[in-house]
Design a protein around this motif. Structure first.
Motif, PDB file in Angstrom:
ATOM      1  N   ASN A 107      43.273  23.465  40.453  1.00 40.15           N
ATOM      2  CA  ASN A 107      44.383  24.413  40.462  1.00 40.15           C
ATOM      3  C   ASN A 107      44.280  25.531  39.456  1.00 40.15           C
ATOM      4  O   ASN A 107      43.894  25.304  38.304  1.00 40.15           O
ATOM      5  N   TRP A 108      44.697  26.739  39.884  1.00 42.84           N
ATOM      6  CA  TRP A 108      45.117  27.757  38.951  1.00 42.84           C
ATOM      7  C   TRP A 108      46.647  27.705  38.944  1.00 42.84           C
ATOM      8  O   TRP A 108      47.247  27.081  39.811  1.00 42.84           O
ATOM      9  N   PHE A 109      47.294  28.349  37.983  1.00 40.36           N
ATOM     10  CA  PHE A 109      48.721  28.169  37.809  1.00 40.36           C
ATOM     11  C   PHE A 109      49.489  29.492  37.870  1.00 40.36           C
ATOM     12  O   PHE A 109      49.206  30.430  37.137  1.00 40.36           O
ATOM     13  N   ASP A 110      50.479  29.513  38.732  1.00 38.36           N
ATOM     14  CA  ASP A 110      51.309  30.692  38.921  1.00 38.36           C
ATOM     15  C   ASP A 110      52.482  30.352  39.815  1.00 38.36           C
ATOM     16  O   ASP A 110      52.279  29.859  40.927  1.00 38.36           O
ATOM     17  N   PRO A 111      53.743  30.594  39.357  1.00 36.32           N
ATOM     18  CA  PRO A 111      54.105  31.094  38.035  1.00 36.32           C
ATOM     19  C   PRO A 111      54.254  29.959  37.019  1.00 36.32           C
ATOM     20  O   PRO A 111      54.051  28.778  37.366  1.00 36.32           O
TER      21      PRO A 111
ATOM     22  N   ARG B  46      50.582  34.747  32.232  1.00 33.97           N
ATOM     23  CA  ARG B  46      50.794  35.377  33.539  1.00 33.97           C
ATOM     24  C   ARG B  46      49.451  35.439  34.247  1.00 33.97           C
ATOM     25  O   ARG B  46      48.473  35.916  33.663  1.00 33.97           O
ATOM     26  N   LEU B  47      49.402  34.943  35.466  1.00 33.40           N
ATOM     27  CA  LEU B  47      48.161  34.940  36.226  1.00 33.40           C
ATOM     28  C   LEU B  47      47.747  36.363  36.593  1.00 33.40           C
ATOM     29  O   LEU B  47      48.545  37.139  37.122  1.00 33.40           O
ATOM     30  N   LEU B  48      46.482  36.680  36.309  1.00 32.47           N
ATOM     31  CA  LEU B  48      45.929  37.975  36.701  1.00 32.47           C
ATOM     32  C   LEU B  48      44.939  37.851  37.852  1.00 32.47           C
ATOM     33  O   LEU B  48      44.989  38.597  38.827  1.00 32.47           O
ATOM     34  N   ILE B  49      44.014  36.910  37.714  1.00 30.27           N
ATOM     35  CA  ILE B  49      42.869  36.781  38.609  1.00 30.27           C
ATOM     36  C   ILE B  49      42.640  35.307  38.915  1.00 30.27           C
ATOM     37  O   ILE B  49      42.772  34.466  38.018  1.00 30.27           O
ATOM     38  N   TYR B  50      42.297  34.979  40.163  1.00 28.26           N
ATOM     39  CA  TYR B  50      41.834  33.638  40.500  1.00 28.26           C
ATOM     40  C   TYR B  50      40.614  33.763  41.401  1.00 28.26           C
ATOM     41  O   TYR B  50      40.329  34.845  41.928  1.00 28.26           O
ATOM     42  N   GLY B  51      39.887  32.674  41.544  1.00 23.57           N
ATOM     43  CA  GLY B  51      38.661  32.748  42.327  1.00 23.57           C
ATOM     44  C   GLY B  51      37.663  33.739  41.756  1.00 23.57           C
ATOM     45  O   GLY B  51      36.873  34.332  42.502  1.00 23.57           O
ATOM     46  N   ALA B  52      37.724  33.921  40.464  1.00 25.86           N
ATOM     47  CA  ALA B  52      36.847  34.812  39.694  1.00 25.86           C
ATOM     48  C   ALA B  52      37.105  36.298  39.903  1.00 25.86           C
ATOM     49  O   ALA B  52      36.890  37.095  38.981  1.00 25.86           O
ATOM     50  N   SER B  53      37.586  36.682  41.106  1.00 25.35           N
ATOM     51  CA  SER B  53      37.678  38.117  41.383  1.00 25.35           C
ATOM     52  C   SER B  53      38.882  38.535  42.216  1.00 25.35           C
ATOM     53  O   SER B  53      39.031  39.735  42.506  1.00 25.35           O
ATOM     54  N   THR B  54      39.736  37.611  42.594  1.00 30.74           N
ATOM     55  CA  THR B  54      40.894  37.941  43.435  1.00 30.74           C
ATOM     56  C   THR B  54      42.112  38.220  42.561  1.00 30.74           C
ATOM     57  O   THR B  54      42.539  37.350  41.796  1.00 30.74           O
ATOM     58  N   ARG B  55      42.631  39.445  42.684  1.00 31.50           N
ATOM     59  CA  ARG B  55      43.819  39.771  41.905  1.00 31.50           C
ATOM     60  C   ARG B  55      45.048  39.040  42.449  1.00 31.50           C
ATOM     61  O   ARG B  55      45.250  38.958  43.666  1.00 31.50           O
ATOM     62  N   ALA B  56      45.872  38.547  41.528  1.00 26.32           N
ATOM     63  CA  ALA B  56      47.118  37.901  41.925  1.00 26.32           C
ATOM     64  C   ALA B  56      48.102  38.966  42.419  1.00 26.32           C
ATOM     65  O   ALA B  56      47.939  40.163  42.159  1.00 26.32           O
TER      66      ALA B  56
END
Lengths: 122, 109
Positions: A107-111, B46-56
């Protein structure tokens, strides 16, 4: 808009159990697409993942904390909870709850919730 | 456990400049499962990026992520005043041990 809010005592005595609850609003905790996690951050230090839970009750814990951690979910209240036993001063931190996304427990986390400072002191 | 090392520890730049932040993993990150977060004082990450390159969702396109394997980069093309903060990387390809880097502080020069 999904929001998460941590609640619980701000002061816990050494050797006792830290208990926090995260209330989810603006969405269902029972969604099959998401996981729900706890992350902590000691003052001025780095983030540490504690563990995560799926609405079914399946859990994954950080191996370094596993012996002391229990995460549970109450879908009827749209809440999930953290218990950390036998706390010491090293457990003093801001505790965040967050929604996890991704495949299985990867998982990544948001929010994130706003965080709850828990101090361990007698 | 995958250890993430972020560099530099502190980056001193002026508004309008380009920021390049590095995150190096102790072993290959599975499926490029790497995220970037921004944290301001007293606030949650605060999430900025996931999957190395996908902007939130809602993240301005001046933020971009790149990299694979063990080396990842967050680039802020032109720093805005609100971008001065601490940035963390996180790998999520190695459950049950999700790990975060030590952070890079981007400060105003």
């Amino acid at each position: 808009q999904l929001q998460l809010q941590e609640s619980g005592p701000g002061l816990v005595k050494p050797s006792e159990t830290l208990s926090l609850t995260c209330t989810v609003s603006g969405g269902s905790i029972s969604s099959s697409s998401y996981y729900w996690g706890w992350i902590r951050q000691p003052p001025g230090k780095d983030l540490e993942w504690i563990g995560s839970i799926y609405y079914s009750g399946s859990t994954y814990y950080n191996p370094s904390l596993k012996s002391r951690v229990t995460i549970s979910v109450d879908t009827s209240k749209n809440q999930f909870s953290l218990k950390l036993s036998s706390v010491t001063a090293a457990d003093t931190a801001v505790y965040y709850c967050a929604r996890g996304r991704g495949y299985h427990f990867n998982n990544w986390f948001d929010p994130w919730g706003q965080g709850s400072l828990v101090t361990v002191s007698s | 456990e995958i250890v993430l090392t972020q560099s530099p520890g502190t980056l001193s730049l002026s508004p309008g400049e380009r920021a390049t932040l590095s995150c190096r993993a102790s072993q290959s990150v599975s499926s490029n499962y790497l995220a970037w977060y921004q944290q301001k004082p007293g606030q949650a990450p605060r999430l900025l990026i996931y999957g190395a390159s996908t902007r939130a969702t809602g993240i301005p396109d001046r933020f971009s992520g790149s990299g694979s394997g063990t080396d990842f980069t967050l680039t802020i093309s032109r720093l805005e005043p609100e971008d001065f903060a601490v940035y963390y990387c996180q790998q999520y390809g190695s459950s049950p041990r999700l790990t975060f880097g030590g952070g890079t502080k981007v400060e105003i020069k």
